[in-house]
Motif scaffolding. Sequence first.
Motif, short mmCIF file in Angstrom:
data_model
loop_
_atom_site.label_atom_id
_atom_site.label_comp_id
_atom_site.label_asym_id
_atom_site.label_seq_id
_atom_site.Cartn_x
_atom_site.Cartn_y
_atom_site.Cartn_z
N GLU A 41 0.92 -1.29 0.24
CA GLU A 41 0.04 0.10 -0.04
C GLU A 41 0.78 1.20 -0.16
O GLU A 41 0.45 2.26 -0.61
N ASN A 42 1.97 1.36 0.75
CA ASN A 42 2.82 2.49 0.78
C ASN A 42 3.79 2.57 -0.13
O ASN A 42 4.56 3.58 -0.20
N ARG A 44 6.53 3.06 -3.12
CA ARG A 44 6.51 4.27 -4.00
C ARG A 44 7.94 4.05 -4.98
O ARG A 44 8.67 3.41 -4.58
N THR A 126 3.32 3.31 -8.32
CA THR A 126 4.15 2.11 -8.15
C THR A 126 4.85 1.54 -9.30
O THR A 126 5.40 0.20 -9.24
N HIS A 157 -3.07 3.33 -4.11
CA HIS A 157 -2.95 3.64 -2.79
C HIS A 157 -4.40 3.90 -2.13
O HIS A 157 -4.80 5.10 -1.91
N ASP A 160 -4.55 6.36 1.16
CA ASP A 160 -4.08 7.70 0.76
C ASP A 160 -5.07 8.47 -0.01
O ASP A 160 -5.26 9.69 0.30
#
Lengths: 226, 383
Positions: A41-42, A44, A126, A157, A160
Amino acid sequence: MLGTGILKGMVETAKNFAGSYHDPERLTTVEYPEQRIAPKENARQFPMLIHDTEDPMKGLRCVACQICEKECPPQCIYIVKSKDKRADYKGQMQFYPATFDIDISVCMSCQICVEVCPFESIKMDTEFELSNTDRFGGLLIHKEQLAKSNEHYRKIHPADAAASDAVLAAEVAKAQAKAKADAEAKAAKAAAEAKAKADAAVAGPVPAPATSTAPQPTSPPAAPAA
Amino acid sequence: MGKPTFQRKAEVIGVGREGELLEVAMGPQHPSTHGVFRMDVVLDGETIVKLKPVFGYLHRNHEKIAENTSYLASMPYTDRLDYFCSLTNNWAYALSVEKLAGLQVPERAEYIRLITAELTRLLNHTCLAGFLLQDMGALGTPLMYAFREREKILDLIESLTGARMMCNYMRFGGCRCDLPPGWVDAAKKVVAEYSKFLDEFETLLSGNEILMARTQGVGKLSAELAVSAGVTGPMLRASGVDYDLRKVDAYGIYARYPFRIPLGTHGDVYDRYMVRMLEMRESLKILEPALKDIPEGPVVDPKAKLRGFRPKPGEAYGRIEGPKGELGFYLISDGSPNPYRYRVRPPSLINLTVLEDMCLGQTVADAIVSLGSVDIVLGEVDR
């Protein structure tokens, strides 16, 4: 006895070897590129620009404030501000980026541009398979390639994006409330002025010019479908 | 105690045999030098009589770049110092800026910092053991086992920070984002299984006769020399000096958790290996209760701001016990958005200065093992 340590170690490796045949927990690798691990999910990789409308270039949230350009540690962002303005998602007139380039051969994926952006417009993608045969032009990404839809952002995400949508919705609600309040205040002021003038015309010796009708309250700008 | 002197014996440094000596440049492309590092060794047969470490091949001008950019923009660069332990690098830098600016770290952020730092220590020591064995010629198995476990910690770090190695996670006055849902449970699982892995790893290695033969009595470092040279971290503790900043400074919330400091007695490579193994078990003792106690709350000081950060003029030195030793950042502020002076005290570089003393009189193969046990990362040595 000399050699016991080695034998114990060999038993350990044998256990691992045999274990890898029947315990799926022991298989720690995947066959990339056929199999892929879903990104976190996080996760980057490189920045992207979020747009809200069908036409990516018309709906970019970016207002070319150039904060990310200044704060970028390796200075890999290049922005040219537009000459004209256009309405943003709140209906406010804003500049937009005439040029927005990111040199991803310099970018170090630190996410500082995302943190400093006050407009929720730059986010991390991503996508990581960006190898290119052209080492100069191919790694300089322009705004056309950087633009990604908000749906894409929601997909990669979710948490977010939900937070970001909430921030924007709050901004729109605030702008609408302000526009409404402004319009009401303006109407009230205009009515009061008209009344004052009419009173003055009645009382005063000088005939006042005919008062025009009070200006129509401007309707609040329509918010785009979020 | 008088000032210790470190005289080298004439026969050790090859005096009188100049014509028979051979000078060899090991590196910078040597696979055992852990990066671009060169050892200029003078050999008498296979015995080392002189060793000169040469570094700077990976110099990136980190300190000068940091003086010409904002405080925040240096944070991702600190990841690249010791790229195995980016979270502890972040912490050391954040700590010194917090001292400079007088920011308070919220309770939850302190817990997150402690947990991530100890996970980083596990990760670093596990890999180091693998690399050390690789240097000794155990090609593959120990390193692959180490990397298998490292992967689990990296997954945790990735789900928290978004990146596996270049985390860029800590901020002045806290952390960048809160823990994702389910992270604490996943971390508890990894920590609970880690001692099983350590048992396995130690069965494989610690009692192994070949490992003992290659490491015991090799690369000895006396406590006096270690203290005089400013060596810190597991290397100093392997020489028998009880010095750990987690106890000495008790920064963060380390004072709340009891843990012991493993000490060596001989100061050889085997002691350095064992100290790291035992330190990992102590880290687990810190992690288990910390993961249970972690409170709810904000993760960043509300006074901290990202843009336009200008600490008042002054200076500060923040240091932490990194996995490799004392990692410190010295900052001078003149009230502008950029630091006036930015200095890193890298443990890898300072621990490397005693390499010659550890290697004299030993063979080339032993020098490789000694270098491996120093635990250097060239990103940090050269900066």
